[in-house]
Design a protein around this motif. Sequence first.
Motif, PDB file in Angstrom:
ATOM      1  N   LEU A 303       0.838  -1.202   0.000  1.00  0.00           N
ATOM      2  CA  LEU A 303       0.000   0.000   0.000  1.00  0.00           C
ATOM      3  C   LEU A 303       0.873   1.252   0.000  1.00  0.00           C
ATOM      4  O   LEU A 303       0.415   2.336   0.372  1.00  0.00           O
ATOM      5  CB  LEU A 303      -0.920  -0.002   1.225  1.00  0.00           C
ATOM      6  CG  LEU A 303      -1.917  -1.155   1.309  1.00  0.00           C
ATOM      7  CD1 LEU A 303      -2.657  -1.126   2.638  1.00  0.00           C
ATOM      8  CD2 LEU A 303      -2.906  -1.113   0.148  1.00  0.00           C
ATOM      9  N   ASP A 304       2.101   1.141  -0.413  1.00  0.00           N
ATOM     10  CA  ASP A 304       3.069   2.227  -0.360  1.00  0.00           C
ATOM     11  C   ASP A 304       2.703   3.367  -1.305  1.00  0.00           C
ATOM     12  O   ASP A 304       1.992   3.180  -2.293  1.00  0.00           O
ATOM     13  CB  ASP A 304       4.465   1.703  -0.700  1.00  0.00           C
ATOM     14  CG  ASP A 304       4.487   0.931  -2.013  1.00  0.00           C
ATOM     15  OD1 ASP A 304       3.859  -0.140  -2.080  1.00  0.00           O
ATOM     16  OD2 ASP A 304       5.122   1.413  -2.980  1.00  0.00           O
ATOM     17  N   ASN A 305       3.190   4.570  -0.969  1.00  0.00           N
ATOM     18  CA  ASN A 305       3.033   5.765  -1.810  1.00  0.00           C
ATOM     19  C   ASN A 305       1.574   6.051  -2.149  1.00  0.00           C
ATOM     20  O   ASN A 305       1.198   6.183  -3.313  1.00  0.00           O
ATOM     21  CB  ASN A 305       3.854   5.617  -3.101  1.00  0.00           C
ATOM     22  CG  ASN A 305       5.341   5.484  -2.836  1.00  0.00           C
ATOM     23  OD1 ASN A 305       5.970   6.395  -2.301  1.00  0.00           O
ATOM     24  ND2 ASN A 305       5.907   4.347  -3.187  1.00  0.00           N
ATOM     25  N   ASN A 306       0.768   6.130  -1.108  1.00  0.00           N
ATOM     26  CA  ASN A 306      -0.635   6.499  -1.253  1.00  0.00           C
ATOM     27  C   ASN A 306      -0.964   7.623  -0.274  1.00  0.00           C
ATOM     28  O   ASN A 306      -0.054   8.319   0.206  1.00  0.00           O
ATOM     29  CB  ASN A 306      -1.521   5.274  -1.032  1.00  0.00           C
ATOM     30  CG  ASN A 306      -1.656   4.413  -2.275  1.00  0.00           C
ATOM     31  OD1 ASN A 306      -2.278   4.818  -3.244  1.00  0.00           O
ATOM     32  ND2 ASN A 306      -1.065   3.220  -2.232  1.00  0.00           N
ATOM     33  N   LEU A 307      -2.230   7.809  -0.004  1.00  0.00           N
ATOM     34  CA  LEU A 307      -2.687   8.874   0.892  1.00  0.00           C
ATOM     35  C   LEU A 307      -3.365   8.282   2.123  1.00  0.00           C
ATOM     36  O   LEU A 307      -4.266   8.898   2.701  1.00  0.00           O
ATOM     37  CB  LEU A 307      -3.655   9.801   0.146  1.00  0.00           C
ATOM     38  CG  LEU A 307      -3.125  10.428  -1.153  1.00  0.00           C
ATOM     39  CD1 LEU A 307      -4.230  11.189  -1.873  1.00  0.00           C
ATOM     40  CD2 LEU A 307      -1.942  11.336  -0.867  1.00  0.00           C
ATOM     41  N   MET A 308      -2.933   7.142   2.544  1.00  0.00           N
ATOM     42  CA  MET A 308      -3.593   6.441   3.639  1.00  0.00           C
ATOM     43  C   MET A 308      -3.099   6.954   4.992  1.00  0.00           C
ATOM     44  O   MET A 308      -2.021   7.556   5.099  1.00  0.00           O
ATOM     45  CB  MET A 308      -3.390   4.944   3.492  1.00  0.00           C
ATOM     46  CG  MET A 308      -3.907   4.403   2.157  1.00  0.00           C
ATOM     47  SD  MET A 308      -3.884   2.604   2.027  1.00  0.00           S
ATOM     48  CE  MET A 308      -5.167   2.172   3.196  1.00  0.00           C
ATOM     49  N   TYR A 309      -3.895   6.713   6.021  1.00  0.00           N
ATOM     50  CA  TYR A 309      -3.598   7.271   7.343  1.00  0.00           C
ATOM     51  C   TYR A 309      -4.141   6.340   8.418  1.00  0.00           C
ATOM     52  O   TYR A 309      -4.670   5.262   8.139  1.00  0.00           O
ATOM     53  CB  TYR A 309      -4.223   8.667   7.473  1.00  0.00           C
ATOM     54  CG  TYR A 309      -5.703   8.705   7.196  1.00  0.00           C
ATOM     55  CD1 TYR A 309      -6.634   8.497   8.207  1.00  0.00           C
ATOM     56  CD2 TYR A 309      -6.185   8.927   5.902  1.00  0.00           C
ATOM     57  CE1 TYR A 309      -7.996   8.509   7.944  1.00  0.00           C
ATOM     58  CE2 TYR A 309      -7.540   8.949   5.632  1.00  0.00           C
ATOM     59  CZ  TYR A 309      -8.436   8.736   6.656  1.00  0.00           C
ATOM     60  OH  TYR A 309      -9.789   8.742   6.387  1.00  0.00           O
ATOM     61  N   GLY A 310      -4.024   6.793   9.668  1.00  0.00           N
ATOM     62  CA  GLY A 310      -4.566   6.006  10.784  1.00  0.00           C
ATOM     63  C   GLY A 310      -3.529   5.064  11.380  1.00  0.00           C
ATOM     64  O   GLY A 310      -2.380   4.982  10.935  1.00  0.00           O
ATOM     65  N   GLU A 311      -3.942   4.339  12.405  1.00  0.00           N
ATOM     66  CA  GLU A 311      -3.058   3.412  13.084  1.00  0.00           C
ATOM     67  C   GLU A 311      -3.118   2.033  12.433  1.00  0.00           C
ATOM     68  O   GLU A 311      -4.056   1.713  11.700  1.00  0.00           O
ATOM     69  CB  GLU A 311      -3.444   3.307  14.558  1.00  0.00           C
ATOM     70  CG  GLU A 311      -3.273   4.607  15.333  1.00  0.00           C
ATOM     71  CD  GLU A 311      -3.516   4.421  16.821  1.00  0.00           C
ATOM     72  OE1 GLU A 311      -3.937   3.310  17.220  1.00  0.00           O
ATOM     73  OE2 GLU A 311      -3.278   5.372  17.585  1.00  0.00           O
ATOM     74  N   MET A 312      -2.105   1.238  12.725  1.00  0.00           N
ATOM     75  CA  MET A 312      -2.098  -0.138  12.237  1.00  0.00           C
ATOM     76  C   MET A 312      -3.104  -0.960  13.033  1.00  0.00           C
ATOM     77  O   MET A 312      -3.114  -0.912  14.278  1.00  0.00           O
ATOM     78  CB  MET A 312      -0.715  -0.764  12.399  1.00  0.00           C
ATOM     79  CG  MET A 312       0.352  -0.275  11.436  1.00  0.00           C
ATOM     80  SD  MET A 312      -0.055  -0.640   9.719  1.00  0.00           S
ATOM     81  CE  MET A 312      -0.826   0.917   9.225  1.00  0.00           C
TER      82      MET A 312
END
Length: 723
Positions: A303-312
């Motif tokens: 999922l690298d180089n995206n706009l994702m956020y939040g905790e694992m």
Amino acid sequence: MLQHQQKFTMAFLGLVVLLLLTFASPTSSCTEKEQSSLLDFLAQLSPGSDSSLKMSWVHGADCCTWEGVTCRDDNMVMGVSLASKGLTGSISPSLGNLTGLMNLNLSHNSLHGNLPIELVLHNSIVILDVSFNHLAGPLKELQPLNPNLPLQVLNISSNFFTGQFPSTIWSAMKNLIALNASNNSFTGQIPASICISSPSFSVLDLCYNKFCGNIPPELGNCTTLRLLKAGHNDLSGALPHELFSATSLEHLSFPNNGLQGVFDGSQVVKLNNLMVLDLGSNGISGKIPNSIGQLRKLEELHLDNNLMYGEMPSTLDNCSNLRYINLRNNSFAGDLSKVNFTLLDLRIADFSLNYFTGRIPESIYSCSNLIALRLAYNNFHGQLSSRIGNLRFLSFLSLTNNSLSNVINVIQVLKSCKNLNTLIMGSNFNGETIPQNEGIDGFESLRVLTIDACPLVGKIPLWLSNLTKLEMLDLSNNHLTGQIPSWINNLQLLFYLDISNNSLAGDIPIALMNMPMIQSKRNAARLDPKFLELPVYWTPTRQYRMLNAFPILLYLGNNRFTGSIPPEIGQLKMLNALNFSSNNLSGEIPWQISNLKSLQLLDLSNNQLTGELPSALSDLHFLSIFNVSNNELEGPIPTGAQFDTFLNSSYGGNPNLCGFVLSHCISASRHETSTSREHRLHLAVIFGLVFGGLAALALLACFLIAKLVYDDHTENLVLLQRR
């Protein structure tokens, strides 16, 4: 990912080939018609093609005995396999006359021209592989005469095909199982009718093309689709919900596109057979949902180089088969230790360029098979646990740009990782002292070491001389003092040395001019050619998977070095980049630098260099960056080749340099100052008087001599006349 693709494709190929070979007979004899068709194919090949083929394919001989040809019991050619035979030329449509042909493999050659449509629409071919050639042009849009073509495997990858993918052909491909059209230049939208026409369709690889538009929702009708790859295209929009109806999918890969939308965990978990999910380098947003833990077969998550956020999500630990996780360059945050990393199969983990905080999770040291771990560019703090020594297979570790402390402890605990070959840990250990303990051992496999921008104090430590496999060393942007140690050339594999921006002093040692890897190309064979487990980022946009792809460089800039540049510098013939700028170097620039024919960057600016620029520097034809500004150089600037392209700024601060690129030199050459003109005028007058006087005296002497001769001659004539 490549292993999964090869596994699927080889399974189909192996099954079909096995069936084909079952009917093959080594004692059969082909017909005259089929022999003629094969010879027509041979005639279309260029003279430079494999000579052994021409020796084997002889008119009149049984073509069932020819190299690469197999036949059935009924004397019909059923297979032509000529992969990697060095074939050049074009593919003759005459192969379409082989009415029993089932397997045609011409892959890994240098064939050019079009792919004859007769082969794609053939009434008996089951496997057609023309991958890794130079075939070009569009695939023709024709309506097949046979509404039920037998083709099962079509591999046209790694060619130069262009245009839109034909749509009418697929209506007759009812038996198609695998299609690989990757690494071409196909445009337009992904064909939507493949799955509708082919109920057993399982493998679709369209990556590295120019497909655009949205992902067709019709791909959800592919109930038997196991592999779908369309990375490195120009696709846009969101992943269609219909796609997640293809529940047989094991490999779903769309990296390096323009996909957007929110990562919908409720849809993704429908793919409960998923082994590889690759959505890297897109514009996907959202969080990783807790439901990710339901993908129990998941082996790779990109999922690298995206706009994702939040905790694992803590449920990530339920993906017990996970081998590769890449979350690089997002906005993930929180304490990573909330995840209990008891993933015994985990091999590669990249969490870099996020906002993770806290300490490096202790549980990650339980991943006993971990090979590569990148935690760079986060907010981790504290010390490195001694438990990292449990990772006996660890070969790649990147900790750079965090707030870690106690560099001495890090060195001590990491020396237990006997397989460690890449250690990147700069921008930590703020202001600490670089370990000087001469007794530090271990690191027998280390090839890359970077401890830059910490800024550490102390001298270049002696224990580095024990790193006999070291190829790259970066100690730049610290506060190191002392001299370059004389043992530096003991690092016989070192080709990349950056010790710039320190407080090092003394002369540039001759030992530095005797670096074996920088002296001769022959030594490059000693470097380890293996790929790195993760790419090394030299700049944010430039990455390397092999160390021998890095530039060969020597950076000593911004220190306190004195003395002259050793003429032995000419021995470092493999150098790509040389930077001695911002020191206190004096003397002339040695002409031997012109021996460095591979040099692309040369920076000697901000020193006290004198004399002229060696004219032989114009022989450095690869030189693209050149800077000798702010020295005491004089005389003409070399001309020709690269030196006609460098800007004025390359020479500024050298008032006595002259050349066509320097406007003040042009002015001086065209319009001399009054002082210069007066000086030259005085010289002209003096020379004029001296040489003019000498000329006058010479003329007078000649006149007198001539007159004496004339008078003497006249007197003789008078005497003769009197007699």
